[in-house]
Scaffold this active site. Structure first.
Site, mmCIF file in Angstrom:
data_model
loop_
_atom_site.group_PDB
_atom_site.id
_atom_site.type_symbol
_atom_site.label_atom_id
_atom_site.label_comp_id
_atom_site.label_asym_id
_atom_site.label_seq_id
_atom_site.Cartn_x
_atom_site.Cartn_y
_atom_site.Cartn_z
ATOM 1 N N SER A 699 0.843 -1.198 0.000
ATOM 2 C CA SER A 699 0.000 0.000 0.000
ATOM 3 C C SER A 699 0.881 1.251 0.000
ATOM 4 O O SER A 699 1.664 1.443 -0.928
ATOM 5 C CB SER A 699 -0.965 -0.033 1.190
ATOM 6 O OG SER A 699 -1.960 0.955 1.054
ATOM 7 N N ASP A 776 -9.138 -4.506 -6.382
ATOM 8 C CA ASP A 776 -8.811 -3.555 -5.320
ATOM 9 C C ASP A 776 -9.655 -2.289 -5.473
ATOM 10 O O ASP A 776 -9.485 -1.516 -6.418
ATOM 11 C CB ASP A 776 -7.319 -3.202 -5.397
ATOM 12 C CG ASP A 776 -6.821 -2.516 -4.146
ATOM 13 O OD1 ASP A 776 -7.625 -1.868 -3.452
ATOM 14 O OD2 ASP A 776 -5.607 -2.599 -3.858
ATOM 15 N N HIS A 809 -7.883 -4.922 -1.604
ATOM 16 C CA HIS A 809 -6.588 -4.393 -1.164
ATOM 17 C C HIS A 809 -5.830 -5.366 -0.257
ATOM 18 O O HIS A 809 -4.610 -5.301 -0.156
ATOM 19 C CB HIS A 809 -6.813 -3.061 -0.439
ATOM 20 C CG HIS A 809 -5.588 -2.222 -0.316
ATOM 21 N ND1 HIS A 809 -4.764 -1.928 -1.383
ATOM 22 C CD2 HIS A 809 -5.026 -1.611 0.762
ATOM 23 C CE1 HIS A 809 -3.765 -1.161 -0.972
ATOM 24 N NE2 HIS A 809 -3.895 -0.963 0.321
#
Length: 842
Positions: A699, A776, A809
């Site tokens: 991330s 995502d 994610h």
């Protein structure tokens, strides 16, 4: 050997008769014949014979030399010898001490994973807190129970089983939630995940006394009990309804719900970045009013995601992907427009509070009494915070205070705690909050809703974490967790409203510790969670006597972990502060860090150990702390024989405003500088192999790994693994991005310089691995696609890509997370083995 000696002693000897060569030996008979015609021939023959003997001798000597060299290398490797092989996934036992090594098998078995048992304190709005019995709900042996801390024999059964029957169909219980008065409960079933906190589900109401169940509604997206336990608010098709349990009737609060209009439920960006929940409703304490958000995202642009493998087990594969769209505001694009509405259950009328500017964001709403509430509102770039006092009738809207910060930003928090009037004339409703004071976040008390004057409760170069842990309304005591002892530890303290700034320690600060705490409704009892650095435990404590924590019993001691620890050779973790040199002002940059050294670490070896660097490093985050954990970090050190290094660079949290605020408008730039300096600190160590350095992140950390490589150009970091990274801040959501980067039109240079824009620099490193989930909804795959395209344009071949269909994610769909972890370690092992050196193919 005898013949060679004779030749050395009598060079006049020549052979007569036949020579017999057998088994490599020459047997001859010689006679001395002086002045013979064949003398010259004899001499020549002897010369050739000697030549072959010399060749054999030289070959023997050379063979012995080679043998000696090999033995010498095996027993005494030279100081600069590089290990040919560092990867050994199959080495489950340390040959030195016979203990088990940490592997993913270990991690996934859970032998060393601490357990934290759930204990949900019951908070009843009408409860007499002076008679706090420490009631809590728990799940034991398929039973949903209410138990009491003060009365060990007290037990009330709410429901038993993991399933229930309705209309002759068996339903699986996905979640169970009791009403505040324990007379009713909500059974959630058929849950389908929507976003991080939200889902569609069917809800059933359980009458605890009769155990009868009836349907509340199907495909609901938000459900909330009223404080008096008689009503339930829920959202269906983005409209808000209220169900009356006693009369079995309902009120429809709104009729505007649609694809673009949300009532009582958060849209994507409010759920993800602002409320951190799907709920956008707040009940008044007397249950006569309900405040909710009306969110209009008509102007918000859409983002589309293809889902490829969503068919149920046994179904035929879909010929076409399932296309879903999200209203997702990216930086610089229109945000949703939110208004505050209050519905009266008695008059069935709704009043509306519109924001001063349609681009503002509503961060928090908290009731302070039955008819008043405060609303926290920020501008879209989080430079100011306005706190308004409002009433349920729509007739009162007062700006209670304004907080402005042009140097840093306003973090969106949910720390407000109501302080009701004490038994004194002139007391009014007030609230507790956390605000920055002298660069550090501290507790304050606002005693009056019509004034911005506050009483400071804590001070110092440390920070209060997560606001108020609990407020004892009887004793006027505020319990809180803070970094007072150390920025990487958490301890429990309290302060009295009657004695501000006088801090009392609760947990033992003479020992390292990381604690969290949750309190019963009257603040008499608490569940104290010790999370490290030693084996975690949970205990229930009583604060009845002079606010001292008397241990009543241990809820969890993690005996299994304690028993298994001696069986494993766990690589050592060392916490440290690194001074990486002066900043632009000449002040030393001090960073929190930890390192994990591999098994049998030997600092006397030269050029030996690879280094695996990890960081998240997002604004106000923290990865370096004293929480007990055995996972990926230890696997890297054990299985790859590598040094694992985690560092919190500048911009991270809990070290004050000066440490974190300098990243405003230039994300990644200071953090990458720090990473490179830390890496150079390690590669200067004699036992580190400077050609085997890798940086990894997920991330924001994935962004950091690529951004650092872009600046480093392969000089210090040779390899990088980036998972689900942001590659351009124009592609990420507006609320998060603009808080730290401002609007793109106001900071065009910053957006450009904080993006991944130079793939040629990145691919000067040995090799890069990119992994991303195609589903995502948070950091869109568009970010990865943007970077892949740059790699293609730059003709990079030292590049690997792994994508995961339908994974969000977390990359967890169909068990993908385990594959990500396995791939991460395997790829890093190949890098450290040198398998990628000289390889420029895909």
């Amino acid at each position: 050997m005898s013949q060679d000696r004779n030749n050395q002693e009598g060079y006049n000897s020549i052979p007569t008769g036949n020579s017999d060569i057998e088994g490599g030996d020459m047997h001859t008979t010689t006679t001395i014949i002086p002045n013979s015609k064949n003398f010259i021939d004899s001499v020549v023959f002897q010369f050739h014979r000697l030549k072959y003997v010399l060749i054999y001798a030289l070959l023997l000597i050379y063979g012995l030399f080679l043998l000696f060299t090999v033995i010498n290398k095996l027993t005494n490797p030279p100081p600069d010898d590089k290990p040919k092989k560092v990867l050994d996934f199959h080495e489950s036992v340390n040959p030195v001490n016979g203990l088990k090594k940490i592997s993913f098998d270990t991690v996934r078995m859970g032998d060393l994973k601490p357990t934290y048992k759930p204990l949900q304190w019951l908070i009843s709005n009408g409860e007499d807190h002076s008679e706090d019995k420490g009631l809590y709900s728990t799940f034991i042996d398929d039973k949903y129970l209410i138990k009491s801390v003060s009365e060990s024999k007290y037990e009330k059964l709410l429901f038993q089983g993991k399933t229930f029957k309705y209309d002759n169909h068996e339903k699986k219980v996905d979640d169970f939630k009791s009403s505040p008065d324990l007379k009713y409960a909500l059974l959630r079933t058929n849950s389908k995940r929507l976003w991080r906190h939200s889902f569609h589900a069917d809800y059933y109401i359980l009458n605890v006394a009769t155990q009868k169940i009836h349907l509340l509604g199907k495909n609901l997206t938000m459900v909330s009990f009223s404080p008096d336990s008689e009503k339930i608010g829920y959202v269906l098709n983005n409209d808000l309804y209220i169900h009356n349990i006693l009369t079995e009737s309902f009120q429809r609060v709104t009729e505007t719900g649609s694809k673009n209009i949300f009532n009582g439920k958060a849209d994507w960006v409010y759920e993800e970045e602002i409320l951190e929940s799907d709920k956008a409703v707040w009940w008044s304490p007397n249950s006569k009013h309900i405040t909710f958000l009306n969110i209009d995202e008509t102007e918000v642009d859409e983002y589309s995601i293809n889902y490829y493998v969503q068919q149920e087990p046994g179904e035929q594969i879909s010929r076409y992907p399932d296309l879903k769209t999200i209203k997702y505001p990216k930086s610089g694009t229109p945000n949703p427009v939110a208004n505050i509405k209050v519905f009266s259950l008695e008059s069935e009328k709704t009043v509306t509070y519109k924001l001063d500017e349609p681009t503002q964001l509503i961060n928090e709403i908290v009731y302070l009494g039955d008819s008043k509430f405060i609303a926290k509102i920020t501008d879209r770039t989080a430079k100011y915070l306005k706190v308004f006092a409002m009433d349920v009738n729509g007739s009162d809207k007062i700006l209670q205070r304004l907080q402005f910060d042009d140097e840093e930003w306003i973090e969106l928090t949910h720390y407000t705690t109501h302080v009701p009037p004490f038994k004194k004339d002139g007391d009014t409703d007030g609230y507790l909050d956390v605000i920055p004071i002298s660069g550090f976040n501290h507790l304050v008390y606002f005693p009056n809703l019509h004034s911005d004057n506050y009483i400071q409760l804590t001070s110092g170069q440390w920070e209060v974490v997560d606001g108020v842990a609990s407020f004892d309304k009887q004793k006027r005591i505020v319990w809180f967790i803070s970094t007072k002892k150390s920025s990487i530890e958490r301890h429990l303290y309290y302060v009295s409203l009657n004695e501000p700034l006088k801090i009392h320690e609760v947990t033992d600060v003479s020992k390292d510790g990381y604690y969290t705490a949750s309190f019963s409704s009257g603040s008499r009892f608490a569940l104290l969670n010790y999370m490290g650095p030693e084996v975690p435990y949970q205990k229930v404590v009583d604060f009845k006597d002079e606010n001292k924590a008397k241990t009543l019993y241990y809820l969890e001691e993690n005996k299994k972990v304690e028993k298994n620890l001696p069986l494993y050779d766990i690589p050592k973790k060392y916490f440290q502060t690194l001074n990486i040199g002066p900043d632009a002002n000449g002040d030393d940059i001090i960073l929190n860090s930890f390192e994990i050294l591999p098994n049998n670490f030997d600092p006397n070896l030269k050029n030996r150990y690879p280094v695996f660097f990890f960081g998240y490093n997002g604004p106000n985050s923290q990865q370096v702390n004293k929480v007990f954990s055995i996972g990926l970090n230890e696997v890297i050190a054990s299985q790859l024989n590598a040094i694992f290094v985690c560092v919190d660079t500048r911009g991270t949290g809990f070290l004050g405003k000066k440490h974190r605020s300098l990243v405003r408008d230039k994300l990644g730039q200071h953090e990458s500088d720090d990473f490179i300096k830390v890496a150079k600190h390690y590669t200067a160590k004699p036992y580190v192999n400077a050609e085997k350095t890798l940086i990894y992140g997920w991330s924001y950390g994935g962004f950091m790994s690529l951004f650092t490589l872009q600046k480093d150009c392969g000089e210090t970091f040779k390899y990088a693994i980036s998972v689900a990274p942001v590659t351009n801040w124009l592609l990420y959501d507006s609320v998060y991005t603009e808080r730290y980067m401002s609007l793109p039109k106001d900071n065009a240079k910053g957006y450009n310089e904080s993006s991944i824009y130079n793939a040629s620099n990145i691919f000067q490193a040995q090799r890069v691995l990119l992994m991303h989930g195609l589903g995502d909804d948070n950091v869109h795959f568009q970010n990865a696609a943007n970077f892949i395209d740059q790699a293609i344009v730059s003709k990079a071949k030292n590049f690997d890509v792994k994508v995961f269909p339908d994974s969000d994610h977390s990359i967890s769909y169909h068990g993908a997370y385990d594959l990500v972890m396995d791939q991460l370690v395997s790829w890093a092992g190949q890098a450290f083995n040198g398998d990628f050196e000289g390889r420029w193919d895909y």
